[in-house]
Write an enzyme that holds these catalytic residues in place. Structure first.
Site, short mmCIF file in Angstrom:
data_model
loop_
_atom_site.label_atom_id
_atom_site.label_comp_id
_atom_site.label_asym_id
_atom_site.label_seq_id
_atom_site.Cartn_x
_atom_site.Cartn_y
_atom_site.Cartn_z
N LYS A 10 0.82 -1.22 0.00
CA LYS A 10 0.00 0.00 0.00
C LYS A 10 0.85 1.26 0.00
CE LYS A 10 -3.63 -2.55 0.70
NZ LYS A 10 -4.85 -2.63 -0.05
C1 LIG Z 1 -1.10 -7.76 2.45
C2 LIG Z 1 -2.22 -7.65 1.47
N1 LIG Z 1 -2.28 -8.52 0.47
C3 LIG Z 1 -3.28 -8.47 -0.44
C4 LIG Z 1 -4.29 -7.55 -0.34
C5 LIG Z 1 -5.38 -7.55 -1.38
O1 LIG Z 1 -5.19 -6.49 -2.28
P1 LIG Z 1 -6.44 -5.86 -3.04
O2 LIG Z 1 -7.40 -5.46 -1.99
O3 LIG Z 1 -5.89 -4.72 -3.79
O4 LIG Z 1 -7.00 -6.94 -3.90
C6 LIG Z 1 -4.28 -6.64 0.71
C7 LIG Z 1 -5.33 -5.60 0.88
O5 LIG Z 1 -5.70 -4.88 0.07
C8 LIG Z 1 -3.21 -6.66 1.62
O6 LIG Z 1 -3.14 -5.78 2.59
N1 LIG Z 2 -6.58 -5.07 2.30
C1 LIG Z 2 -6.87 -3.69 2.42
C2 LIG Z 2 -8.33 -3.41 2.27
C3 LIG Z 2 -8.57 -2.09 1.61
O1 LIG Z 2 -8.13 -2.15 0.32
P1 LIG Z 2 -7.93 -0.89 -0.62
O2 LIG Z 2 -6.84 -1.30 -1.54
O3 LIG Z 2 -9.21 -0.67 -1.27
O4 LIG Z 2 -7.53 0.28 0.20
C4 LIG Z 2 -6.26 -3.19 3.71
O5 LIG Z 2 -5.25 -3.73 4.08
O6 LIG Z 2 -6.75 -2.31 4.35
#
Ligand SMILES: Cc1ncc(COP(=O)(O)O)c(C=O)c1O
Ligand SMILES: N[C@@H](CCOP(=O)(O)O)C(=O)O
Length: 474
Positions: free
Chosen positions: A113
């Site tokens: 992120k």
């Molecule tokens: C460590 C981790 N892996 C995978 C994901 C999944 O990614 P996305 O929500 O973009 O599909 C998340 C949350 O978004 C996460 O925090």
């Molecule tokens: N897995 C995410 C959930 C939110 O996902 P986002 O990519 O829409 O911000 C988290 O770790 O908070």
């Protein structure tokens, strides 16, 4: 470049408008009117560029309301070795010939992120200063978005953060990262519910247009297009690192929950990056895997959302999936509105299995999928440690498990996105390997620092009330 809503609103908006707006007023998500195309000459020119330069070139195709020199300076101060640990920013780790991990988790909060959130923090600060405005960011997190946003926004002029999270469902390290922050502009709200309840609250508050305008509510979740756009860049970087020439194709496997990360891969592929397969890896909360296997999208209620050892993926309503379905249906806003608006609310599901478009998921858009369980996760963590001396976190382990089902040695290289570092999920690493994962010195003893968090029921009205109280006179 102008942006449109997936739900058919005829109005078009500029990048900086949607940066601050987040969700479209009709409840849809923003997408560019068209995907800019990259050709062989551009790919040749971009291969080997430093990450910040590559980011600038890609962002410039989508952003025409920030002067080029300013955007370049924002990228340069965002993507530095000091912030991301290496000059390559997202180096590839080869596991075996043709199988790689892309290291996306070396930023300030140890999850992918940070790659987008650090940029978003700088873009917000720039645009708010230019307008002389303030923004109250309302977010939802299952563990990683929250800390990445808070670390990116703490101390930023003109920004307050209100971050909702599922009470008691994040790892102790994730909770400590967020709740130990004492900055005045950061507010943590633990919601009695699951991540999807938090996300529903964000959407409900954003959907109250009077409240949104009065309190200047913005978003940092991947419903904000700027998040996705920043994530597109590392698909290009990973592609260039895994190949020697632009004639080659590469597949990506992406541990998925809210469908944001892999949706950025979809955008990169639509731009013309030679991606072979985009493989969606889910945990036991397998809404997305079910869709790509059957065409049925069936969201689960909170009571059916399982608490797993890859908790950041405990998501049963994938926000960004709407963006992909909009493309899949030939960008038909009315149909997308019917499926995601009234349709989902009424029955909690829709079925595209019999629709000719469904076949295009694999054939035209390159999607494939798979699912991983706790036992799979443990086995992959052990195997990857024993054979390659690399410790992966449980989410990345889900990705590796599914990647191996879609990759053959000698075939197109497979890049698995490493989405977090193991220390965030120490209990599962101890269960798999019998020892604690490495802990960066700056996080020593974080779990015992004083915590600042308020607990609220899953009720949008109460969250609005909380925001109003903490904003004073708006
Ligand atoms: C460590 C981790 N892996 C995978 C994901 C999944 O990614 P996305 O929500 O973009 O599909 C998340 C949350 O978004 C996460 O925090
Ligand atoms: N897995 C995410 C959930 C939110 O996902 P986002 O990519 O829409 O911000 C988290 O770790 O908070």
């Amino acid at each position: 470049m102008k942006y449109l809503s997936t739900r058919g609103d005829p109005q078009r908006r500029s990048f900086c408008e949607i940066l601050l707006e987040g969700l479209a007023p009709d409840g849809g998500l923003y997408l560019p009117e068209r995907y800019p195309q990259v050709d062989a000459a551009m790919l040749a020119e971009w291969r080997g560029l430093p990450y910040a330069e590559l980011a600038w070139r890609i962002l410039s195709l989508y952003i025409d309301d920030i002067p080029a020199a300013d955007l370049r300076a924002i990228c340069a101060r965002t993507y530095t070795a000091e912030v991301f640990g290496t000059p390559e920013i997202v180096p590839l780790k080869p596991l075996e010939p043709g199988l790689y991990l892309e290291s996306l988790s070396n930023g300030p909060t140890l999850a992918f992120k940070d790659m987008a959130m650090q940029l978003l923090g700088n873009l917000f600060e720039y645009e708010l200063a230019r307008r002389g405005e303030q923004l109250n960011v309302l977010g939802a997190t299952s563990g990683d978005t929250g800390s990445a946003a808070e670390y990116a926004m703490r101390g930023k002029q003109g920004v307050r953060v209100f971050m909702t999270s599922p009470h008691g469902r994040m790892s102790p390290f994730q909770q400590a990262q967020m709740f130990s922050l004492q900055d005045e502009n950061i507010h943590n709200i633990a919601i009695e519910g699951v991540f999807d309840d938090c996300q529903d609250i964000v959407k409900a508050v954003s959907g109250d247009l009077d409240f949104k305008r009065k309190y200047r509510i913005g978003t940092v979740n991947s419903i904000n297009w700027a998040r996705l756009l920043a994530q597109v860049v590392y698909y290009f970087a990973g592609y260039f690192e895994a190949t020697r020439s632009n004639g080659e194709r590469v597949s990506f496997t992406v541990p998925s929950g809210n469908f944001g990360n892999i949706c950025a891969g979809h955008v990169a592929r639509q731009m013309g990056l030679p991606i072979h397969r985009l493989v969606v890896a889910t945990n036991e909360n397998d809404v997305l895997d079910e869709f790509f296997r059957t065409g049925t999208y069936r969201v689960r209620a909170a009571r059916d959302t399982v608490e797993t050892s890859s908790p950041s993926m405990d998501i049963s309503k994938a926000s960004n999936f709407e963006r992909f379905v909009f493309d899949l249906l030939g960008r038909d806003g009315e149909r997308t509105r019917a499926l995601f608006g009234t349709g989902l609310v009424a029955s909690g599901r829709f079925d595209l299995g019999a629709d000719p478009a469904f076949r295009d998921c694999a054939r035209h858009y390159g999607f494939a999928s798979g699912r991983s369980t706790h036992a799979d996760r443990l086995a992959v963590i052990r195997d990857t440690w024993q054979r390659f001396g690399v410790v992966v976190d449980p989410h990345t382990a889900d990705g590796l498990k599914v990647a191996r089902e879609h990759w053959q040695p000698g075939g197109a290289p497979m890049v698995v996105l490493e989405t977090a570092l193991p220390i965030k999920f120490a209990a599962t690493i101890v269960e798999a390997l019998g020892r604690e994962p490495e802990r960066p010195a700056r996080f020593a003893g974080i779990e015992s620092r004083p915590k600042r968090v308020d607990v609220l029921p899953a009720d949008a009205a109460l969250v609005k009330d909380y925001i109003a109280r903490h904003c004073g006179a708006a």
